[in-house]
Design a protein around this motif. Structure first.
Motif, PDB file in Angstrom:
ATOM      1  N   GLN A  82       0.822  -1.201   0.000  1.00 42.91           N
ATOM      2  CA  GLN A  82       0.000   0.000   0.000  1.00 42.91           C
ATOM      3  C   GLN A  82       0.860   1.257   0.000  1.00 42.91           C
ATOM      4  OE1 GLN A  82      -3.587  -0.137   2.586  1.00 42.91           O
ATOM      5  NE2 GLN A  82      -2.721  -2.021   3.394  1.00 42.91           N
ATOM      6  N   ARG A  83       2.080   1.168   0.545  1.00 44.71           N
ATOM      7  CA  ARG A  83       2.927   2.350   0.711  1.00 44.71           C
ATOM      8  C   ARG A  83       3.984   2.471  -0.369  1.00 44.71           C
ATOM      9  NH1 ARG A  83       3.026   0.412   6.116  1.00 44.71           N
ATOM     10  NH2 ARG A  83       5.295   0.419   6.264  1.00 44.71           N
ATOM     11  N   PRO A 115      -7.986   2.604   5.931  1.00 39.94           N
ATOM     12  CA  PRO A 115      -7.123   3.111   7.005  1.00 39.94           C
ATOM     13  C   PRO A 115      -7.519   2.600   8.387  1.00 39.94           C
ATOM     14  CG  PRO A 115      -7.758   4.878   5.501  1.00 39.94           C
ATOM     15  CD  PRO A 115      -8.573   3.689   5.125  1.00 39.94           C
ATOM     16  N   ARG A 128     -13.528   7.183  -3.475  1.00 41.20           N
ATOM     17  CA  ARG A 128     -12.092   7.218  -3.774  1.00 41.20           C
ATOM     18  C   ARG A 128     -11.841   7.246  -5.275  1.00 41.20           C
ATOM     19  NH1 ARG A 128      -7.454   9.405  -2.721  1.00 41.20           N
ATOM     20  NH2 ARG A 128      -5.647   8.040  -3.056  1.00 41.20           N
ATOM     21  N   GLU A 131     -12.190  10.718  -6.392  1.00 41.70           N
ATOM     22  CA  GLU A 131     -11.017  11.498  -6.000  1.00 41.70           C
ATOM     23  C   GLU A 131      -9.851  11.256  -6.958  1.00 41.70           C
ATOM     24  OE1 GLU A 131     -10.069  10.368  -2.066  1.00 41.70           O
ATOM     25  OE2 GLU A 131     -11.811  11.333  -1.149  1.00 41.70           O
ATOM     26  N   LEU A 132      -9.654   9.994  -7.338  1.00 48.63           N
ATOM     27  CA  LEU A 132      -8.545   9.649  -8.233  1.00 48.63           C
ATOM     28  C   LEU A 132      -8.721  10.295  -9.598  1.00 48.63           C
ATOM     29  CD1 LEU A 132      -8.111   5.872  -7.330  1.00 48.63           C
ATOM     30  CD2 LEU A 132      -6.588   7.755  -6.694  1.00 48.63           C
ATOM     31  N   LEU A 135      -7.703  13.825  -9.282  1.00 48.88           N
ATOM     32  CA  LEU A 135      -6.262  13.983  -9.119  1.00 48.88           C
ATOM     33  C   LEU A 135      -5.524  13.937 -10.444  1.00 48.88           C
ATOM     34  CD1 LEU A 135      -5.529  11.859  -5.910  1.00 48.88           C
ATOM     35  CD2 LEU A 135      -5.211  14.323  -6.168  1.00 48.88           C
ATOM     36  N   LEU A 164      -1.843   5.600  -7.215  1.00 44.88           N
ATOM     37  CA  LEU A 164      -2.214   6.471  -6.104  1.00 44.88           C
ATOM     38  C   LEU A 164      -3.355   5.919  -5.258  1.00 44.88           C
ATOM     39  CD1 LEU A 164      -2.210   9.937  -7.917  1.00 44.88           C
ATOM     40  CD2 LEU A 164      -0.482   9.082  -6.324  1.00 44.88           C
ATOM     41  N   SER A 167      -2.895   5.486  -1.555  1.00 42.46           N
ATOM     42  CA  SER A 167      -2.172   6.578  -0.886  1.00 42.46           C
ATOM     43  C   SER A 167      -0.755   6.161  -0.496  1.00 42.46           C
ATOM     44  CB  SER A 167      -2.941   7.051   0.353  1.00 42.46           C
ATOM     45  OG  SER A 167      -4.231   7.488   0.005  1.00 42.46           O
ATOM     46  N   ARG A 169       3.486   6.123  -0.116  1.00 44.55           N
ATOM     47  CA  ARG A 169       4.526   7.092   0.223  1.00 44.55           C
ATOM     48  C   ARG A 169       5.563   7.178  -0.886  1.00 44.55           C
ATOM     49  NH1 ARG A 169       5.872   7.739   5.459  1.00 44.55           N
ATOM     50  NH2 ARG A 169       7.295   9.329   4.626  1.00 44.55           N
ATOM     51  N   LEU A 199       0.456  15.827  -2.511  1.00 48.05           N
ATOM     52  CA  LEU A 199       0.337  14.626  -1.686  1.00 48.05           C
ATOM     53  C   LEU A 199       1.591  14.297  -0.884  1.00 48.05           C
ATOM     54  CD1 LEU A 199      -1.460  12.367  -4.332  1.00 48.05           C
ATOM     55  CD2 LEU A 199      -2.511  13.811  -2.570  1.00 48.05           C
ATOM     56  N   LEU A 201       4.509  13.140  -2.034  1.00 47.09           N
ATOM     57  CA  LEU A 201       5.027  11.860  -2.503  1.00 47.09           C
ATOM     58  C   LEU A 201       6.548  11.878  -2.633  1.00 47.09           C
ATOM     59  CD1 LEU A 201       2.409  11.234  -5.321  1.00 47.09           C
ATOM     60  CD2 LEU A 201       2.539  10.022  -3.141  1.00 47.09           C
TER      61      LEU A 201
END
Length: 318
Positions: A82-83, A115, A128, A131-132, A135, A164, A167, A169, A199, A201
Motif C-alpha cells: 500500500q505504501r 485506514p 475514492r 477522487e482519483l 487527481l 495512487l 495513498s 509514500r 500529496l 510523494l
C-alpha cells in the motif's frame, strides 16, 4: 528507503551469469525525486523493480521506512504494498483490456483494507475513485470505458491513478513518458510534479531523457553496466558532471540555441553485462582512460558535498 550493496544476478544457460545490478548503495529521502538515468542495459529498470521487491535481489539489503524488507515473503510484504507502488513504461500493457477502468482502479481498494483496518464499503470505494479521477484530471465517464478507448497520455494518467489508489509514500516510475509525444510528456511530468506537491510523494524516476530528469528530479543517480557511477544533486551532476560518462550524456542533449555546436556521439556500444570489461567498466569507451582504469574498478567516492563519482580521474571545472 535505503539500499546497501544490492545485486541482482541472472543465471543463464552454459554457466553464464548476467549481473543486471552489481552492487548499488543509495538512499531515497522523504519527499525527494531521485532520477535514475543511463543507457538501455544499464540496469536502472531492474534496480527500480528490486526497490519495490517486484524482483528479488541476489544479495544486499533493502530498508523501507526503517524495516528490512529484503527477504520478506509475499504475505509479509502485502501490507507494505500500500505504501510503495510502481508506474510502468507501457501504459497499454499495464491495463487489462477486458475490464473497465473503474474495475481496475477499484481492485486494490477491494483487496487491501481501509485506514481503519476494515474492508472498504462500496460507497467508500466509489468516493475514492472520484477522487482519483480528479487527481489525474480525467472525467468520471472514464471509469466506464476500456483501455483501448484512451490515448497513450490518458492511459498513463490511469496508471498513475491506480498507483495512487492506496495513498502510497513511494512511487517508482519506470520510463513513464518515454513512449509519449513530447507535448504529452510535458503534461505527464507536470502531473507528477503537481501530485508530489499536493500529496507529499517520494519518487524514484527512471528515465533516459536528461531533459525530463532535469525538470523533475532533486537528485540524480547515473547508472552504467549495473552500478552507479555518479550521484548527487541534479544541478551539480548535470551542469558540472564529474564522470566522463555523465559528461557525454549531458553533451548529447540537443541545445535550442541557433548555431549551438553538436556534441560528438558517445563512441561504441555499452558492453554486454554477461562479459563486462575488467577494471572500470567504462574504460572501453572513455576518451581519458589510462592503464589504471583497465585493471582497477573505481569505488564511488565524494568529489564535493553530496556529490559522488566512481572514477579514478574525475573531471573538474578547470
Amino acid at each position: 528507503m535505503e539500499v546497501r550493496d544490492i545485486r541482482k544476478t541472472y543465471h543463464l544457460p552454459r554457466g553464464q551469469t548476467l549481473k543486471a545490478v552489481d552492487g548499488v548503495s543509495l538512499s531515497v529521502m522523504p519527499g525527494e525525486v531521485l532520477g535514475l538515468v543511463g543507457e538501455s542495459g544499464s540496469g536502472k529498470s531492474t534496480l527500480g523493480r528490486c526497490l519495490l521487491r517486484l524482483t528479488d535481489v541476489s544479495s544486499g539489503q533493502i530498508v523501507f521506512e526503517g524495516q528490512d524488507i529484503t527477504h520478506l515473503g509475499e504475505r509479509a510484504m502485502r501490507p507494505l504494498r500500500q505504501r510503495m507502488q510502481m508506474v510502468f513504461q507501457d501504459s497499454y500493457a499495464s491495463l487489462n483490456p477486458r475490464r473497465r477502468i473503474g474495475d481496475l482502479l477499484a481492485e486494490p481498494l477491494r483487496v487491501h483494507p481501509g485506514p481503519d483496518g476494515r474492508k472498504r464499503s462500496h460507497a467508500a470505494i466509489t468516493a475514492r475513485l472520484h477522487e482519483l479521477m480528479e487527481l489525474v484530471s480525467l472525467p468520471l465517464s472514464a471509469l466506464e470505458r476500456y483501455a483501448h478507448e484512451f490515448s497513450g497520455g490518458q492511459r498513463q494518467r490511469i496508471n498513475i491513478a491506480r498507483a495512487l489508489a492506496l495513498s502510497p509514500r513511494l512511487i517508482v516510475a519506470d520510463e513513464p513518458v518515454s513512449a509519449l509525444d513530447v507535448s504529452v510528456q510535458a503534461q505527464i511530468v507536470n502531473l507528477f510534479t503537481d501530485l508530489q506537491t499536493r500529496l507529499g510523494l517520494t519518487y524514484v524516476f527512471v528515465a533516459h531523457d536528461l531533459a525530463v530528469v532535469r525538470q523533475i528530479s532533486t537528485r540524480v543517480a547515473v547508472m552504467y553496466l549495473g552500478v552507479v557511477v555518479e550521484l548527487g544533486e541534479t544541478d551539480a551532476v548535470l551542469h558540472h558532471p564529474a564522470h566522463p560518462y555523465t559528461a557525454a550524456l549531458t553533451a548529447a542533449v540537443p541545445r535550442p540555441e541557433v548555431g549551438a555546436p553538436r556534441a560528438a556521439p558517445l563512441g561504441g556500444d555499452i558492453p554486454s553485462p554477461i562479459a563486462r570489461p575488467a577494471g572500470c567498466r567504462f574504460h572501453t569507451r572513455c576518451p581519458a582512460a589510462q592503464e589504471r582504469c583497465k585493471v582497477e574498478d573505481p569505488a564511488l567516492r565524494p568529489v564535493s558535498q553530496g556529490h559522488f563519482v566512481a572514477c579514478h580521474f574525475p573531471l573538474t571545472d578547470d
